[in-house]
Design a protein around this motif. Structure first.
Motif, PDB file in Angstrom:
ATOM      1  N   GLY A  59      -2.822  -2.086  17.067  1.00 48.68           N
ATOM      2  CA  GLY A  59      -2.272  -1.436  15.895  1.00 48.68           C
ATOM      3  C   GLY A  59      -2.677  -2.079  14.584  1.00 48.68           C
ATOM      4  O   GLY A  59      -2.296  -1.592  13.517  1.00 48.68           O
ATOM      5  N   GLN A  60      -3.473  -3.149  14.656  1.00 44.19           N
ATOM      6  CA  GLN A  60      -3.873  -3.854  13.448  1.00 44.19           C
ATOM      7  C   GLN A  60      -5.260  -3.411  12.988  1.00 44.19           C
ATOM      8  O   GLN A  60      -6.120  -3.065  13.797  1.00 44.19           O
ATOM      9  CB  GLN A  60      -3.849  -5.364  13.667  1.00 44.19           C
ATOM     10  CG  GLN A  60      -2.463  -5.903  14.000  1.00 44.19           C
ATOM     11  CD  GLN A  60      -1.453  -5.557  12.917  1.00 44.19           C
ATOM     12  OE1 GLN A  60      -1.598  -5.956  11.772  1.00 44.19           O
ATOM     13  NE2 GLN A  60      -0.417  -4.807  13.281  1.00 44.19           N
ATOM     14  N   ILE A 109      -0.494  -1.440   5.743  1.00 44.46           N
ATOM     15  CA  ILE A 109      -0.266  -0.468   4.664  1.00 44.46           C
ATOM     16  C   ILE A 109       0.774   0.586   5.052  1.00 44.46           C
ATOM     17  O   ILE A 109       0.585   1.787   4.847  1.00 44.46           O
ATOM     18  CB  ILE A 109      -1.590   0.191   4.241  1.00 44.46           C
ATOM     19  CG1 ILE A 109      -2.433   0.572   5.451  1.00 44.46           C
ATOM     20  CG2 ILE A 109      -2.390  -0.738   3.353  1.00 44.46           C
ATOM     21  CD1 ILE A 109      -3.758   1.214   5.098  1.00 44.46           C
ATOM     22  N   ASP A 110       1.862   0.103   5.640  1.00 45.10           N
ATOM     23  CA  ASP A 110       3.047   0.934   5.870  1.00 45.10           C
ATOM     24  C   ASP A 110       2.718   2.224   6.619  1.00 45.10           C
ATOM     25  O   ASP A 110       2.054   2.189   7.637  1.00 45.10           O
ATOM     26  CB  ASP A 110       3.742   1.213   4.542  1.00 45.10           C
ATOM     27  CG  ASP A 110       4.133  -0.079   3.824  1.00 45.10           C
ATOM     28  OD1 ASP A 110       4.489  -1.041   4.529  1.00 45.10           O
ATOM     29  OD2 ASP A 110       4.062  -0.130   2.594  1.00 45.10           O
ATOM     30  N   GLU A 111       3.183   3.379   6.077  1.00 38.15           N
ATOM     31  CA  GLU A 111       3.043   4.634   6.829  1.00 38.15           C
ATOM     32  C   GLU A 111       1.591   5.053   7.004  1.00 38.15           C
ATOM     33  O   GLU A 111       1.257   5.801   7.935  1.00 38.15           O
ATOM     34  CB  GLU A 111       3.831   5.768   6.156  1.00 38.15           C
ATOM     35  CG  GLU A 111       3.231   6.286   4.849  1.00 38.15           C
ATOM     36  CD  GLU A 111       3.769   5.593   3.625  1.00 38.15           C
ATOM     37  OE1 GLU A 111       3.705   6.187   2.540  1.00 38.15           O
ATOM     38  OE2 GLU A 111       4.249   4.455   3.762  1.00 38.15           O
ATOM     39  N   VAL A 147      -9.899   7.231   3.003  1.00 42.65           N
ATOM     40  CA  VAL A 147      -8.963   7.739   1.998  1.00 42.65           C
ATOM     41  C   VAL A 147      -7.560   7.196   2.257  1.00 42.65           C
ATOM     42  O   VAL A 147      -6.861   6.761   1.323  1.00 42.65           O
ATOM     43  CB  VAL A 147      -8.958   9.281   1.990  1.00 42.65           C
ATOM     44  CG1 VAL A 147      -7.825   9.803   1.100  1.00 42.65           C
ATOM     45  CG2 VAL A 147     -10.297   9.820   1.486  1.00 42.65           C
ATOM     46  N   TYR A 148      -7.132   7.185   3.519  1.00 44.03           N
ATOM     47  CA  TYR A 148      -5.806   6.647   3.841  1.00 44.03           C
ATOM     48  C   TYR A 148      -5.728   5.156   3.511  1.00 44.03           C
ATOM     49  O   TYR A 148      -4.687   4.661   3.036  1.00 44.03           O
ATOM     50  CB  TYR A 148      -5.479   6.876   5.314  1.00 44.03           C
ATOM     51  CG  TYR A 148      -5.096   8.295   5.652  1.00 44.03           C
ATOM     52  CD1 TYR A 148      -4.323   9.047   4.778  1.00 44.03           C
ATOM     53  CD2 TYR A 148      -5.486   8.891   6.855  1.00 44.03           C
ATOM     54  CE1 TYR A 148      -3.964  10.349   5.074  1.00 44.03           C
ATOM     55  CE2 TYR A 148      -5.126  10.196   7.167  1.00 44.03           C
ATOM     56  CZ  TYR A 148      -4.372  10.918   6.269  1.00 44.03           C
ATOM     57  OH  TYR A 148      -4.015  12.209   6.566  1.00 44.03           O
ATOM     58  N   LEU A 153      -3.503   0.976   0.053  1.00 43.42           N
ATOM     59  CA  LEU A 153      -3.701  -0.185  -0.808  1.00 43.42           C
ATOM     60  C   LEU A 153      -3.208   0.089  -2.226  1.00 43.42           C
ATOM     61  O   LEU A 153      -2.623  -0.775  -2.880  1.00 43.42           O
ATOM     62  CB  LEU A 153      -5.188  -0.569  -0.836  1.00 43.42           C
ATOM     63  CG  LEU A 153      -5.757  -1.106   0.486  1.00 43.42           C
ATOM     64  CD1 LEU A 153      -7.271  -1.284   0.383  1.00 43.42           C
ATOM     65  CD2 LEU A 153      -5.094  -2.420   0.884  1.00 43.42           C
ATOM     66  N   GLU A 154      -3.445   1.297  -2.711  1.00 43.12           N
ATOM     67  CA  GLU A 154      -3.001   1.657  -4.055  1.00 43.12           C
ATOM     68  C   GLU A 154      -1.477   1.682  -4.139  1.00 43.12           C
ATOM     69  O   GLU A 154      -0.877   1.229  -5.122  1.00 43.12           O
ATOM     70  CB  GLU A 154      -3.578   3.016  -4.439  1.00 43.12           C
ATOM     71  CG  GLU A 154      -3.153   3.515  -5.807  1.00 43.12           C
ATOM     72  CD  GLU A 154      -3.688   2.665  -6.936  1.00 43.12           C
ATOM     73  OE1 GLU A 154      -3.147   2.742  -8.055  1.00 43.12           O
ATOM     74  OE2 GLU A 154      -4.637   1.892  -6.700  1.00 43.12           O
ATOM     75  N   LYS A 155      -0.841   2.189  -3.095  1.00 40.42           N
ATOM     76  CA  LYS A 155       0.629   2.263  -3.102  1.00 40.42           C
ATOM     77  C   LYS A 155       1.244   0.877  -3.136  1.00 40.42           C
ATOM     78  O   LYS A 155       2.306   0.663  -3.724  1.00 40.42           O
ATOM     79  CB  LYS A 155       1.112   3.028  -1.875  1.00 40.42           C
ATOM     80  CG  LYS A 155       2.611   3.292  -1.888  1.00 40.42           C
ATOM     81  CD  LYS A 155       3.024   4.204  -0.746  1.00 40.42           C
ATOM     82  CE  LYS A 155       4.519   4.487  -0.802  1.00 40.42           C
ATOM     83  NZ  LYS A 155       4.953   5.393   0.291  1.00 40.42           N
ATOM     84  N   GLN A 156       0.586  -0.058  -2.490  1.00 40.13           N
ATOM     85  CA  GLN A 156       1.087  -1.432  -2.511  1.00 40.13           C
ATOM     86  C   GLN A 156       0.910  -2.081  -3.881  1.00 40.13           C
ATOM     87  O   GLN A 156       1.516  -3.113  -4.159  1.00 40.13           O
ATOM     88  CB  GLN A 156       0.343  -2.277  -1.467  1.00 40.13           C
ATOM     89  CG  GLN A 156       0.730  -1.973  -0.036  1.00 40.13           C
ATOM     90  CD  GLN A 156      -0.009  -2.882   0.929  1.00 40.13           C
ATOM     91  OE1 GLN A 156      -1.067  -3.407   0.603  1.00 40.13           O
ATOM     92  NE2 GLN A 156       0.535  -3.067   2.105  1.00 40.13           N
TER      93      GLN A 156
END
Length: 277
Positions: A59-60, A109-111, A147-148, A153-156
Motif C-alpha cells: 500500500g506504500q 497522501i490520504d484518500e 494527477v492523483y 501533494l497539493e492538498k497537503q
C-alpha cells in the motif's frame, strides 16, 4: 496551483512491470536520470532511500526523482509484489524536467493513496492481459495516477524540495515541450530543423542545444526515435498482411529501404522480423 499544461503534458512511459519477489534478491544502490514510481502491491519490501534502510509494507508509494539514490532487498521468508513505472518527458511548472514535487521519497497522501493503488491494480491487469490498444490504456492510467499524486501533494500543501529553476530554464522547458508536442502530433509529415526553429521563433543552433541539453538527443533524432517506436507498434499490432512499405509510409518514410536500415540500427532486427518477437 496547476503543475501541468494539458496541451503539452505527454509523458513517455519507459517501462511498467509488476515483479514478484519471493526469494532473497538484492539490487545495489543506484539512481536514474528519469522518474520512477514504485508501489508495493502485496507483501513487504526492504528499501534504501533518504540515507537509511527501511521496511516498506503493501500500500506504500515510492517516488524516485532523477538522481535519488536507492536500493532494494528482499529479506528471507518474505515476499513482495510490486509495480515499477519508469517515466520521462515530464515538464511541470516550476520544476526541473522529470521531477515530481514530493518532499520525501515515500509519499502518504490520504484518500488519494487509495485511488492510486486502485489504478495500480488496473495497470497490472492491462500489462498482463495485453488486449488490443493496451499501451494506450496503460499510458492513460499512469497519467491518471500522476494527477492523483499531484492532487494529494497539493492538498497537503507541502514544501517540495524543488531544484532551483530560473526564468530562462522555464522558457527552455516550455520550448522543448512545445517542440515535442509538435513532433508527436506531426511525425508523419516532412519535418526539418529549420521548420521547427522558425515555428518556435528561435535559431536552429539555440533549438538544437536547448533540446539536446534537456533530452540528451537532437530534435531530429527524437523525431526518428518517435517514428520508429510508432512503426514497431504498428508492426506488432497490425494485420499479418501489413507490409514494411505500408508501415514506413505510415510513420513518415517514403523510402522503405532507408526506413528498414534505420529500424535495424535502432532495434537490432529488420522490421520484417518484428512480428516473430
Amino acid at each position: 496551483m496547476s503543475y501541468t499544461d494539458a496541451k503539452t503534458f505527454n509523458p513517455e512511459i519507459l517501462y511498467a512491470f509488476d515483479p514478484w519477489n519471493n526469494t532473497i534478491v538484492s539490487h545495489p544502490k543506484h539512481a536514474h536520470d528519469f522518474l520512477e514510481i514504485s508501489i508495493i502491491l502485496e507483501g513487504q519490501a526492504y528499501y534504501y532511500f533518504d540515507n537509511q534502510w527501511q521496511d516498506i509494507p503493501a500500500g506504500q508509494i515510492l517516488i524516485f526523482n532523477p538522481g535519488v539514490i536507492h536500493a532494494e532487498r528482499q529479506k528471507e521468508n518474505t515476499f513482495s509484489h510490486q509495480l515499477h513505472i519508469g517515466i520521462q518527458n515530464i515538464a511541470l511548472h516550476g520544476l526541473a524536467r522529470n521531477f515530481l514535487p514530493n518532499p520525501q521519497t515515500q509519499v502518504v497522501i490520504d484518500e488519494y493513496q487509495y485511488k492510486i493503488i486502485d489504478q495500480a491494480w488496473r495497470l497490472v491487469t492491462e500489462i498482463n492481459q495485453q488486449e488490443n490498444d493496451y499501451r494506450l490504456l496503460t499510458k492513460s492510467i499512469i497519467i491518471e495516477m500522476i494527477v492523483y499524486i499531484l492532487r494529494g501533494l497539493e492538498k497537503q500543501q507541502t514544501t517540495a524540495r524543488k531544484p532551483f529553476i530560473s526564468k530562462t530554464e522555464k522558457k527552455q522547458n516550455q520550448l522543448v515541450s512545445d517542440v515535442i508536442y509538435y513532433l508527436e502530433n506531426n511525425y508523419r509529415e516532412d519535418i526539418t530543423l529549420d521548420q521547427l526553429a522558425h515555428e518556435n521563433f528561435v535559431s536552429t543552433t539555440y533549438l538544437s542545444k536547448t533540446f539536446k541539453d534537456t533530452t540528451n538527443m537532437s530534435p531530429i533524432n527524437y523525431l526518428i526515435q518517435l517514428r520508429l517506436e510508432n512503426a514497431r507498434a504498428l508492426l506488432k499490432d497490425g494485420e499479418s498482411t501489413t507490409t514494411v512499405k505500408q508501415v514506413a509510409s505510415a510513420v513518415g518514410y517514403q523510402d522503405a529501404y532507408h526506413f528498414s536500415k534505420l529500424f535495424k540500427k535502432y532495434y537490432g532486427i529488420p522490421p520484417s522480423k518484428i512480428m516473430t518477437y
